[in-house]
Design an enzyme around this catalytic site. Structure first.
Site, mmCIF file in Angstrom:
data_model
loop_
_atom_site.group_PDB
_atom_site.id
_atom_site.type_symbol
_atom_site.label_atom_id
_atom_site.label_comp_id
_atom_site.label_asym_id
_atom_site.label_seq_id
_atom_site.Cartn_x
_atom_site.Cartn_y
_atom_site.Cartn_z
ATOM 1 N N LYS A 199 5.637 10.287 5.794
ATOM 2 C CA LYS A 199 6.846 11.064 5.502
ATOM 3 C C LYS A 199 7.302 11.807 6.750
ATOM 4 C CE LYS A 199 8.315 15.046 4.280
ATOM 5 N NZ LYS A 199 9.674 15.043 4.843
ATOM 6 N N GLY A 252 2.858 20.367 11.533
ATOM 7 C CA GLY A 252 3.995 21.180 11.126
ATOM 8 C C GLY A 252 3.667 22.649 11.221
ATOM 9 N N SER A 253 4.331 23.437 10.398
ATOM 10 C CA SER A 253 4.175 24.883 10.497
ATOM 11 C C SER A 253 2.857 25.347 9.867
ATOM 12 C CB SER A 253 5.346 25.574 9.803
ATOM 13 O OG SER A 253 5.347 25.233 8.439
ATOM 14 N N THR A 254 2.375 26.480 10.340
ATOM 15 C CA THR A 254 1.151 27.068 9.806
ATOM 16 C C THR A 254 1.346 27.437 8.338
ATOM 17 O OG1 THR A 254 0.428 27.810 11.973
ATOM 18 C CG2 THR A 254 -0.451 29.021 10.090
ATOM 19 N N GLU A 255 2.546 27.901 8.017
ATOM 20 C CA GLU A 255 2.855 28.299 6.641
ATOM 21 C C GLU A 255 2.687 27.118 5.661
ATOM 22 O OE1 GLU A 255 6.945 29.355 6.480
ATOM 23 O OE2 GLU A 255 6.897 29.799 4.340
ATOM 24 N N GLY A 257 1.095 24.357 6.287
ATOM 25 C CA GLY A 257 -0.302 23.919 6.411
ATOM 26 C C GLY A 257 -1.221 24.668 5.460
ATOM 27 N N GLU A 274 -2.364 19.970 12.261
ATOM 28 C CA GLU A 274 -1.931 20.371 13.607
ATOM 29 C C GLU A 274 -0.780 21.335 13.399
ATOM 30 O OE1 GLU A 274 -3.341 19.641 16.312
ATOM 31 O OE2 GLU A 274 -4.430 17.775 15.966
ATOM 32 N N CYS A 308 5.000 22.555 19.911
ATOM 33 C CA CYS A 308 3.874 23.338 19.401
ATOM 34 C C CYS A 308 3.091 23.958 20.556
ATOM 35 C CB CYS A 308 2.983 22.473 18.544
ATOM 36 S SG CYS A 308 2.535 20.923 19.313
ATOM 37 N N GLU A 405 5.682 32.732 16.240
ATOM 38 C CA GLU A 405 6.151 31.526 16.910
ATOM 39 C C GLU A 405 7.676 31.444 16.753
ATOM 40 O OE1 GLU A 405 5.221 27.687 15.094
ATOM 41 O OE2 GLU A 405 4.655 26.979 17.077
#
Ligand code: NAP
Ligand code: MG
Length: 502
Positions: A199, A252-255, A257, A274, A308, A405
């Site tokens: 995706k 993608g984003s930490t959120e 993740g 990642e 990133c 970030e």
């Protein structure tokens, strides 16, 4: 992704590549399931925007849970099919090389397609495509080398291990470097014998669609790789929840993740993550500033800071602080902001209006919290989403712009008195993806590499990601590693076998 800063940023795409890319972009884009193009079950579509103009350039099928179900079923069938599961290692290696050849034959076209929905300069776009091809070449070397161990005998017995594929892999990537991020997942997953449901991000899905078509044309068995475009909260979420998906590999984003990990717990899926970063570029007084200053500037300007590993915090030793602030600001102010098609552009557009607003919000916050705006801070008016390279000095570690970030061409400069303070500042973050240290003192370099908490620490360079070496985050920058032999571990599971013959 190699050092794209050394390439000619202004070299335009060839006419042939541009024509091929335009013809592809204009097509009706569907899902790719079991080797076939098709619409989403409900026929829904979403627009793809060129960030340099703000105009719609294409539309894609908006896949949902029911489409993900079909894609996972196709991937499961392919996984069980002897044409894939029984493929000899040499044949699998040859197939990965054939994919690399096909991508190479279309490299310029792929780079041009990526520029049309992501807005990347030709040089960065080419570097990302080259990074993707490199991943297929590197992992083509692995199927013939994946092996287990024979363990010490327990009497008249034989105990050994073997590495087996996991099954269906759900791969989800962000918009900021799709040609490379996708290949980093698909190439090792296939090398290990898995099948994939992929995706891409909704903001830049086009290059992934073309790459998957080329993989299928190169001879990949039907269903070994499937693609579902669609919203993260629908297609992405359905992939994470799907009981038949063995593993999610996510960039993608930490959120996202964090929520992904919680969702994956319900089916105990394996996950590799990642995520984001707030990487420091650390300049000691003995650094070669003629190299360090341009590198530190590229660190937050390349790709308009939408990377990133962006070097979004510059830490500078007191005695060179004022000089570095002045030189970085001067270098940043000289950078040309513009669209991929314009000659000499170094700072491409921001991918979307939403991201642009987010970056502007951070710049306003920086001013409000008392940081000194040295250069930039403005947005280019007119069509497209462009931000000036922006340098803040006199930043304290507690300010929002020093902690979060930003994902735009915005840097904070902070000063340190000695090595201990440099380490403290560098590590004063929830993230830990990368860091770059500049000094000519070899002992200090080694001490710093040991002390900085990051998955990659560069010495007197930055941005050099090598397919042969692991890449990933400490702390909240991720979980697990990609690239190098680590991806082989990440896409296999170990079976222990024991026979007693006494
Ligand atoms: P994002 O919002 O996390 O999205 C990444 C991907 O996840 C997209 O395909 C997105 O789909 C999908 N997604 C969103 N919500 C989801 C959900 N609830 N369930 C499943 N999938 C979901 O990140 P982004 O805004 O695209 O990218 C920027 C971020 O990625 C930055 O934080 C950056 O640091 C990070 N990044 C990290 C690396 C690394 O290697 N560490 C590399 C590149 C980027 P949609 O596009 O449809 O929303
Ligand atoms: Mg997003």
């Amino acid at each position: 992704m190699g050092d794209f800063s050394k390439q000619d940023q202004s070299a335009p795409y060839t006419n042939a590549a541009q024509a091929a890319a335009a013809a592809f972009v204009a097509r009706e884009h569907g899902l790719l399931i079991a080797g076939l193009q098709g619409s989403a079950a409900d026929g829904a579509r979403f627009p793809v925007i060129d960030p340099a103009t703000g105009e719609e350039v294409a539309s894609c099928a908006a896949g949902k849970a029911v489409d993900v179900d079909r894609a996972v079923a196709a991937a499961l069938r392919a996984f069980a099919d002897p044409a894939w599961s029984g493929m000899l290692p040499e044949a699998r290696a040859a197939l990965l090389h054939a994919i690399a050849d096909a991508l190479e034959d279309h490299a310029e076209e792929l780079a041009a397609i990526q520029s049309s929905d992501l807005g990347t300069t030709p040089a960065l776009s080419r570097a990302l495509v080259a990074g993707g091809i490199e991943a297929f070449r590197y992992y083509a070397g692995w199927p013939t080398k994946i092996a287990g161990e024979t363990l010490p005998a327990n009497g008249a017995s034989l105990t050994w291990t073997m590495r087996e594929p996991l099954g269906v892999i759900g791969a989800i990537i962000p918009w900021n470097g799709p040609a490379q991020a996708g290949a980093w997942k698909i190439a090792p997953a296939l090398a290990c014998g898995n099948t994939v449901v992929f995706k891409p991000a909704s903001e830049a899905p086009l290059v992934s669609i073309r790459m998957l078509e080329l993989m299928i044309e190169a001879g990949l068995p039907e269903g070994a790789v499937n693609l579902v475009t669609g919203a993260g909260g629908e297609a992405g979420q359905a992939l994470i929840e799907h009981p038949e998906v063995a593993k999610i590999t996510f960039t993608g984003s930490t959120e996202v993740g964090k929520s992904l990990m919680a969702t994956a717990a319900a089916t105990l899926k394996k996950v590799t993550l990642e995520l984001g970063g707030k990487s420091p570029t650390i300049l000691f007084a003995d650094a070669d500033l003629d190299h360090a200053v341009p590198a530190a500037t590229m660190g937050f300007c390349a790709g308009a800071g939408q990377g990133c590993v962006a070097g979004s915090r510059i830490l500078v030793e007191d005695s060179i602080h004022d000089e570095v602030v002045e030189r970085v600001a001067a270098a940043a102010a000289k950078m040309k902001v513009g669209s991929a098609g314009e000659a000499g552009v170094e700072i491409p557009p921001i991918v979307s209006e939403r991201q642009l607003k987010r970056i502007v919000g951070f710049i306003e916050k920086g001013r409000a919290e008392g940081a000194r705006l040295v250069t930039g801070g403005g947005v280019r008016s007119g069509p497209g989403y462009f931000v000036e390279p922006t340098v803040f000095a006199d930043v304290s570690p507690t300010m929002t712009i020093a902690r979060e970030e930003i994902f735009g061409p915005v840097v904070v400069i902070m000063r340190f008195a000695d090595e201990a303070e440099a380490i403290r500042l560098a590590n004063d973050t929830d993230y830990g993806l990368s860091a770059s240290v500049w000094t000519r003192d070899v002992s200090r370099m080694h001490r710093m590499i040991s002390a900085v908490q990051a998955g990659t620490v560069w010495g007197n360079t930055l941005f050099e990601i090598d397919t042969k070496a692991p890449f990933g985050g400490y702390k909240q920058s991720g979980l697990g590693r990609e690239l190098g032999p680590d991806s082989i571990e990440a896409f296999t599971q170990v079976k222990t076998a024991m026979i007693r013959f006494g």
